[in-house]
Design a protein around this motif. Structure first.
Motif, short mmCIF file in Angstrom:
data_model
loop_
_atom_site.label_atom_id
_atom_site.label_comp_id
_atom_site.label_asym_id
_atom_site.label_seq_id
_atom_site.Cartn_x
_atom_site.Cartn_y
_atom_site.Cartn_z
N ARG A 182 0.85 -1.19 0.00
CA ARG A 182 0.00 0.00 0.00
C ARG A 182 0.89 1.24 0.00
N ILE A 183 0.51 2.22 -0.78
CA ILE A 183 1.26 3.48 -0.78
C ILE A 183 0.33 4.62 -0.35
N VAL A 184 0.94 5.75 -0.09
CA VAL A 184 0.22 7.01 0.00
C VAL A 184 0.90 7.95 -0.99
N GLY A 212 -3.60 2.36 -3.05
CA GLY A 212 -3.31 3.60 -2.35
C GLY A 212 -2.89 4.74 -3.25
N ARG A 215 -4.83 7.85 -2.73
CA ARG A 215 -4.83 8.43 -1.38
C ARG A 215 -3.70 9.44 -1.30
N GLU A 226 2.85 8.59 7.44
CA GLU A 226 2.00 7.48 7.03
C GLU A 226 2.80 6.18 6.95
N ARG A 231 0.56 2.76 8.18
CA ARG A 231 -0.64 2.91 7.37
C ARG A 231 -0.31 2.82 5.87
N ALA A 232 0.96 2.95 5.54
CA ALA A 232 1.42 2.78 4.15
C ALA A 232 2.76 2.07 4.18
N ALA A 235 5.90 5.59 0.05
CA ALA A 235 5.37 6.89 -0.33
C ALA A 235 6.46 7.68 -1.04
#
Length: 311
Positions: A182-184, A212, A215, A226, A231-232, A235
């Motif tokens: 998952r990325i932000v 992500g 996001r 993040e 949560r990521a 990024a």
């Protein structure tokens, strides 16, 4: 335009050719000026009829609302791309009694727009051109009525922030599409987002495959937090954030981060005081406290090679 002549929908490249702009500017027009577009499987498509209507109704000569306040009055207004070292320098400017600084974190394209409208004294910008070598000159030529003065603030190392120890084994941009990653992201109009989109475009993945991708956060440090919080997993951001938060970092490239100043304001005392601060030891010590900065060009005027700006 012959390419896409009979198509109801145009690609990003076709729209860029139609409007006689570079492809990266198309994303800015979608985000900031309402250019009609839709996204299918990660690719932008543009209804030809709506693009033509938008072009006919779009106001080309926007009235310059401009600020009357000179930076000589003790207030310096800046807008554009977020930067950790810049924030430290703004505080130093205030502490030394040079004046008060207000900074609007609008992204690089937002800084250019603010400069065009006369809403700031200095715009900050790091937009990679289509030649994938130079920065900012082409975008300023497209957006501004008159060439600004370009003063370098720093070179910065851009890349991908990763959790400590890189538990997801992310070794390239392609790995961002792996299951469970998952990325932000950063918002449209930022140089960091444009760089990530460029790296994705030259790989075998598409943005639609990256969890992500949609996001967004507004600052480099927000992206780092993040990742730090879990949560990521990754990024896009500058190396300085990785150094502060003790994160791993996948480097992509060094970029040039510039200050753009309207010519008629360049010799104002507030602006000259700020540029002068970049040559002082206190600033150099601040820069040395971060990782991922090169200040060898800092405070120097720079010029485009073989590029005639609008005068």
């Amino acid at each position: 335009m012959s390419e896409g002549k009979d198509n109801k929908y145009l690609t990003t490249r076709e729209v860029a050719a139609f409007l006689n702009i570079n492809e990266k500017m198309v994303y800015y027009l979608v985000n900031d000026k309402g250019l009609p577009a839709t996204k299918i499987t990660g690719k932008w498509l543009f209804p030809r009829r709506l693009v033509e209507e938008w072009l006919e109704t779009h106001v080309l000569n926007c009235q310059r609302t401009g600020i009357d306040r000179s930076s000589n009055d003790g207030i310096l207004l800046m807008a554009g791309s977020d930067d950790l070292l810049l924030q430290k320098v703004l505080s130093l400017y205030y502490k030394k009694g040079m004046g008060t600084v207000f900074f609007a974190n609008l992204g690089s394209m937002g800084g250019l727009k603010s400069l065009r409208l006369g809403l700031c004294h200095i715009g900050t910008c790091h937009l990679l051109q289509d030649d994938n070598a130079e920065y900012n000159f082409d975008f300023a030529k497209e957006e501004l009525d008159r060439a600004p003065v370009f003063v370098n603030f720093s070179k910065r190392e851009q890349g991908i922030l990763l959790q400590k120890g890189n538990p997801k084994g992310i070794c390239s941009v392609v790995d961002l599409a792996k299951k469970g990653v998952r990325i932000v992201n950063r918002q449209l109009g930022t140089g960091t987002r444009l760089l990530l989109d460029y790296e994705i475009s030259r790989s075998e993945i598409s943005s639609s495959q990256i969890e992500g991708y949609q996001r967004e956060v507004s600052r480099h440090m927000d992206a780092g937090l993040e990742v730090l919080s879990g949560r990521a997993d990754a990024a896009p951001a500058i190396r300085a954030v990785a150094g502060l938060l003790d994160l791993d970092f996948l480097p992509l490239r060094w970029e040039r981060y510039d200050l753009l100043i309207a010519r008629e304001r360049f010799f104002e005392k507030g602006i000259q005081d700020f540029i002068g601060l970049l040559h002082e030891k206190e600033f150099r010590d601040l820069a040395a406290s971060f990782t991922g900065y090169d200040i060898s060009l800092c405070g120097k005027m720079i010029f485009p090679d073989n590029l005639k700006m609008k005068e």
